[in-house]
Design an enzyme around this catalytic site. Structure first.
Site, short mmCIF file in Angstrom:
data_model
loop_
_atom_site.label_atom_id
_atom_site.label_comp_id
_atom_site.label_asym_id
_atom_site.label_seq_id
_atom_site.Cartn_x
_atom_site.Cartn_y
_atom_site.Cartn_z
N ARG A 1 18.63 -21.94 -10.34
CA ARG A 1 19.30 -21.49 -11.10
C ARG A 1 18.81 -21.46 -12.27
O ARG A 1 19.50 -21.19 -13.31
CB ARG A 1 20.15 -23.11 -11.36
CG ARG A 1 21.32 -23.31 -10.22
CD ARG A 1 22.07 -25.02 -11.05
NE ARG A 1 20.82 -26.21 -10.68
CZ ARG A 1 21.11 -26.25 -9.62
NH1 ARG A 1 20.84 -26.24 -9.01
NH2 ARG A 1 19.93 -27.40 -10.21
N GLY B 1 12.22 -37.46 -0.71
CA GLY B 1 12.11 -38.86 -1.37
C GLY B 1 9.97 -39.05 -1.12
O GLY B 1 9.68 -38.45 -0.47
N GLU C 1 0.82 -1.18 0.09
CA GLU C 1 -0.09 -0.37 0.08
C GLU C 1 0.65 1.52 0.56
O GLU C 1 0.67 2.41 -0.66
CB GLU C 1 -1.02 0.08 0.88
CG GLU C 1 -2.20 -0.99 0.96
CD GLU C 1 -1.52 -1.95 1.85
OE1 GLU C 1 -2.16 -2.83 2.47
OE2 GLU C 1 0.43 -2.55 1.76
N THR D 1 9.45 -41.21 1.10
CA THR D 1 9.32 -41.56 2.73
C THR D 1 8.85 -40.12 3.55
O THR D 1 7.59 -40.05 4.14
CB THR D 1 10.42 -41.41 3.57
OG1 THR D 1 11.09 -42.93 3.09
CG2 THR D 1 10.42 -42.25 4.96
#
Length: 370
Positions: free
Chosen positions: A203, A290, A48, A292
């Site tokens: 990247r 991953g 704002e 798990t």
């Protein structure tokens, strides 16, 4: 308001612990957009104040569109509501109220009491998801959690062999890097560090400075000092989260260790880890772990949004299920997941799923949450 939301999106990942807000000042008579503003890097100036600075004297009598309720409290900067009154804005269109108890309707009340016309609720659903990190930090004391999965055409992931293995093309991988730029932190488990030795930085050209803080879930603090994460920690910070029952080794410069309670199964508790990140001011967390780690977050109902990137080739018997013993069919459960977006990206595809009920059925914070 859609333009204001685009202004907010451009700064996601750069404003924590403040929310990324967008604001537009427009002339309702002619339709001219007089000025655009957004929360600046580090959270200040607020959107704002920035849009009022850009509009200058032309702001008087005009309409401001803003994605989140203007603040009404004195913090490190004066209240935005006061700045709006000083600029003599005639009308404020606000997407959603702010769940921050220091604001929570007070900013809009100040404007109304001073004679400013106020409308609330335009593009409210989009605004809630834009400010999800801020809302969840205020209502659940944890960051917004976005899970990114990259799978083959047959819905599998490639096993790690000490380096990243891609199942999607360049365009999809670029989107993955943009997700990193829009996050305050990115999280993986120790097994991913061992299997892929990732760098976890952004990247994309021109956005290298938008790389998020890197988090490793490592109950026993066994992350190798020779991993790319540790070796690059001086440039992009790394935090390793483990159990209070584990001894903390001496890590190199740039690597911080944080201990949290165990979950009863010998692992660092995910809820406690998210609370610790909340306490650090992290509002948006990207999980790239991953199978798990992904399954653990899902089982605890701690995933708010899933970005599923799907490649064009098959892995067959060489692939693994992305959620331990479950596949991507888990997101077909419409009781819990809503398909928000689906589109092609190069030769691949992307689907975005959002958890239902995160902000309540009628949009009131905390109402209807799981």
């Amino acid at each position: 308001m859609e333009l204001a939301l685009r202004m907010a999106r451009r700064m996601l990942g750069s404003t924590a612990p403040n929310p990324s807000v967008g604001a537009v000042i427009a002339d309702e008579r002619t339709g001219e957009v007089i000025a655009r503003g957004w929360t600046e890097t580090g959270g200040r100036p607020h959107a704002e104040v920035e849009v009022l600075r850009r509009a200058g004297q032309r702001a008087a009598g005009q309409t401001m569109y803003v994605t989140l309720e203007p603040c009404s409290h004195h913090g490190r900067t004066p209240p935005c509501a006061d700045a709006i009154l000083a600029a003599r804005i005639g009308r404020v269109v606000c997407a959603i109220e702010d769940p921050d108890p220091r604001v929570s309707g007070n900013g809009l009340a100040i404007l109304r009491d001073a004679g400013v016309a106020v409308d609330v609720g335009v593009c409210s659903e989009q605004a809630r998801w834009m400010a999800a990190g801020h809302i969840l930090r205020m209502t659940r004391q944890r960051p917004f959690v976005q899970l990114k999965l990259a799978v083959s055409r047959d819905g599998l992931i490639a096993p790690g062999d000490g380096r990243p293995r891609w199942v999607t093309g360049e365009e999809a991988r670029a989107l993955g890097h943009l997700l990193r730029a829009h996050a305050d932190a990115i999280l993986v488990g120790r097994k991913t560090v061992e299997a892929d030795d990732p760098e976890l930085t952004c990247r994309l050209p021109g956005l290298a400075d938008r790389s998020p803080q890197r988090i490793v879930l490592d109950t026993h603090f066994r992350t190798s000092p020779t991993s790319r994460l540790v070796r690059t920690a001086v440039k992009v910070p790394v935090t390793i989260i483990g159990s209070t029952q584990a001894a903390v080794p001496q890590f190199p410069a740039g690597v911080a260790a944080k201990q949290v309670a165990s979950d009863g199964h010998g692992h660092a508790d995910l809820g406690a880890a998210l609370t610790a990140l909340h306490d650090e001011g992290i509002t948006r967390l990207l999980v790239e772990g991953g199978p798990t780690v992904a399954r653990s977050f899902l089982d605890r109902d701690l995933v708010d949004e899933v970005v599923l990137l799907r490649g064009a080739s098959h892995l067959g018997s060489a692939g693994l299920k992305p959620l331990s013993d479950r596949g991507i069919e888990a997101f077909d459960d419409q009781r819990h997941w809503a398909l928000h977006d689906e589109r092609a990206i190069g030769t691949d595809s992307v689907r975005v799923y959002r958890a239902r009920g995160r902000f309540g059925e009628r949009g009131r914070f905390g109402e209807g949450e799981k």
